[in-house]
Scaffold this motif. Structure first.
Motif, PDB file in Angstrom:
ATOM      1  N   UNK A   1      51.419  58.498  20.939  1.00  0.00           N
ATOM      2  CA  UNK A   1      51.016  57.789  22.161  1.00  0.00           C
ATOM      3  C   UNK A   1      49.509  57.615  22.240  1.00  0.00           C
ATOM      4  N   UNK A   2      48.763  58.525  21.630  1.00  0.00           N
ATOM      5  CA  UNK A   2      47.309  58.358  21.578  1.00  0.00           C
ATOM      6  C   UNK A   2      46.959  57.108  20.770  1.00  0.00           C
ATOM      7  N   UNK A   3      47.612  56.949  19.631  1.00  0.00           N
ATOM      8  CA  UNK A   3      47.364  55.782  18.785  1.00  0.00           C
ATOM      9  C   UNK A   3      47.806  54.504  19.497  1.00  0.00           C
ATOM     10  N   UNK A   4      48.967  54.530  20.115  1.00  0.00           N
ATOM     11  CA  UNK A   4      49.458  53.337  20.815  1.00  0.00           C
ATOM     12  C   UNK A   4      48.567  52.998  22.005  1.00  0.00           C
TER      13      UNK A   4
ATOM     14  N   UNK B   1      50.876  38.920  22.728  1.00  0.00           N
ATOM     15  CA  UNK B   1      50.272  37.900  23.586  1.00  0.00           C
ATOM     16  C   UNK B   1      48.928  37.447  23.012  1.00  0.00           C
ATOM     17  N   UNK B   2      48.153  38.420  22.518  1.00  0.00           N
ATOM     18  CA  UNK B   2      46.876  38.074  21.869  1.00  0.00           C
ATOM     19  C   UNK B   2      47.100  37.126  20.698  1.00  0.00           C
ATOM     20  N   UNK B   3      48.083  37.437  19.879  1.00  0.00           N
ATOM     21  CA  UNK B   3      48.350  36.616  18.697  1.00  0.00           C
ATOM     22  C   UNK B   3      48.714  35.189  19.091  1.00  0.00           C
ATOM     23  N   UNK B   4      49.530  35.037  20.114  1.00  0.00           N
ATOM     24  CA  UNK B   4      49.916  33.696  20.589  1.00  0.00           C
ATOM     25  C   UNK B   4      48.678  32.931  21.049  1.00  0.00           C
ATOM     26  N   UNK B   5      47.812  33.597  21.821  1.00  0.00           N
ATOM     27  CA  UNK B   5      46.594  32.937  22.301  1.00  0.00           C
ATOM     28  C   UNK B   5      45.673  32.546  21.155  1.00  0.00           C
ATOM     29  N   UNK B   6      45.557  33.432  20.157  1.00  0.00           N
ATOM     30  CA  UNK B   6      44.697  33.133  19.001  1.00  0.00           C
ATOM     31  C   UNK B   6      45.211  31.901  18.265  1.00  0.00           C
ATOM     32  N   UNK B   7      46.511  31.808  18.069  1.00  0.00           N
ATOM     33  CA  UNK B   7      47.090  30.655  17.380  1.00  0.00           C
ATOM     34  C   UNK B   7      46.825  29.362  18.168  1.00  0.00           C
ATOM     35  N   UNK B   8      47.052  29.432  19.482  1.00  0.00           N
ATOM     36  CA  UNK B   8      46.829  28.252  20.328  1.00  0.00           C
ATOM     37  C   UNK B   8      45.367  27.824  20.299  1.00  0.00           C
ATOM     38  N   UNK B   9      44.475  28.810  20.477  1.00  0.00           N
ATOM     39  CA  UNK B   9      43.039  28.497  20.498  1.00  0.00           C
ATOM     40  C   UNK B   9      42.552  27.992  19.141  1.00  0.00           C
TER      41      UNK B   9
ATOM     42  N   UNK C   1      52.966  46.467  21.882  1.00  0.00           N
ATOM     43  CA  UNK C   1      53.382  45.280  21.134  1.00  0.00           C
ATOM     44  C   UNK C   1      53.298  44.018  21.970  1.00  0.00           C
ATOM     45  N   UNK C   2      53.586  44.127  23.262  1.00  0.00           N
ATOM     46  CA  UNK C   2      53.506  42.965  24.148  1.00  0.00           C
ATOM     47  C   UNK C   2      52.063  42.478  24.283  1.00  0.00           C
TER      48      UNK C   2
END
Length: 216
Positions: A47-50, A202-210, A197-198
């Motif tokens: 949980x520390x890593x997550x 979400x970051x990955x989706x935004x990066x692809x769009x941008x 993961x969520x």
């Protein structure tokens, strides 16, 4: 037509061009962060890593919208990392370099380790998560103000200045620690994984769009 500020133009000249900026020191820094993560996993501090990756992911979200402000306005990001002062090994986004990325992983690990085991324990009558989040946020804002004072981190918009640090506090850092603590306090590892993961998804989706529209 874009009319980028002088600071922004200097950063754009090295944006994602490691052949112009790379230094050897980034390699041992990368190995150190891998060692820290591996040590936490070996000790089953999952949980520390997550929580650390949740904090890192919220920071990436901030860096994405900062890039969006830069390219949609055609003038400047809310914060930037220009050439000339505090040079980087790799500028990943307009205000986000490899060193900052590594720093936030360590910040997440440190923040989660600072938490008492009892999420309901109180400090001066206030829930410990709230107190620790406020202390760490205030400390981070003070450090960022110092970096701006040194010229390493540039702020060119009137609403984001040392004279009025409230937005930095509320938007710049408080969500980082809230996300890390939320993930850390999930009842099960599975729930912590889903939450982190969520954020990263979400970051990955935004990066692809941008990336598709040229805003990153």
């Amino acid at each position: 037509m874009n009319n980028f500020s002088e600071y922004t133009q200097s950063a754009l000249e090295i944006l994602r061009k490691p052949q112009l900026t790379m230094h050897w020191y980034i390699v041992p820094l990368f190995v150190i962060v891998l060692y820290a993560i591996n040590k936490e996993l070996a000790e089953k501090n999952y949980k520390v890593v997550l929580g650390a990756f949740a904090l890192w992911g919220v920071d990436i979200f901030n860096e994405i919208w900062n890039s969006m402000v830069c390219f949609s306005s055609g003038w400047a990001p809310v914060w930037g990392t220009p050439v000339g002062v505090g040079n980087t090994s790799l500028l990943l986004m307009i205000g986000y370099n490899a060193e900052i990325s590594i720093m936030f992983i360590f910040m997440g690990l440190m923040a989660c380790h600072s938490l008492p085991k009892d999420p309901k324990a109180k400090i001066l009558g206030i829930n410990n998560r709230i107190v620790i989040a406020c202390i760490l946020t205030t400390t981070a804002v003070l450090v960022e103000c110092f970096l701006n004072y040194c010229g390493i981190l540039t702020w060119e918009w009137s609403f984001w200045q040392r004279s009025c640090p409230w937005l930095l506090w509320l938007i710049g850092y408080l969500p980082f620690f809230c996300a890390a603590f939320y993930v850390y306090d999930r009842p099960t590892i599975k729930q912590s994984i889903i939450a982190t993961g969520s954020i990263l998804g979400f970051d990955l989706i935004l990066i692809i769009i941008c990336a598709c529209i040229g805003w990153i």
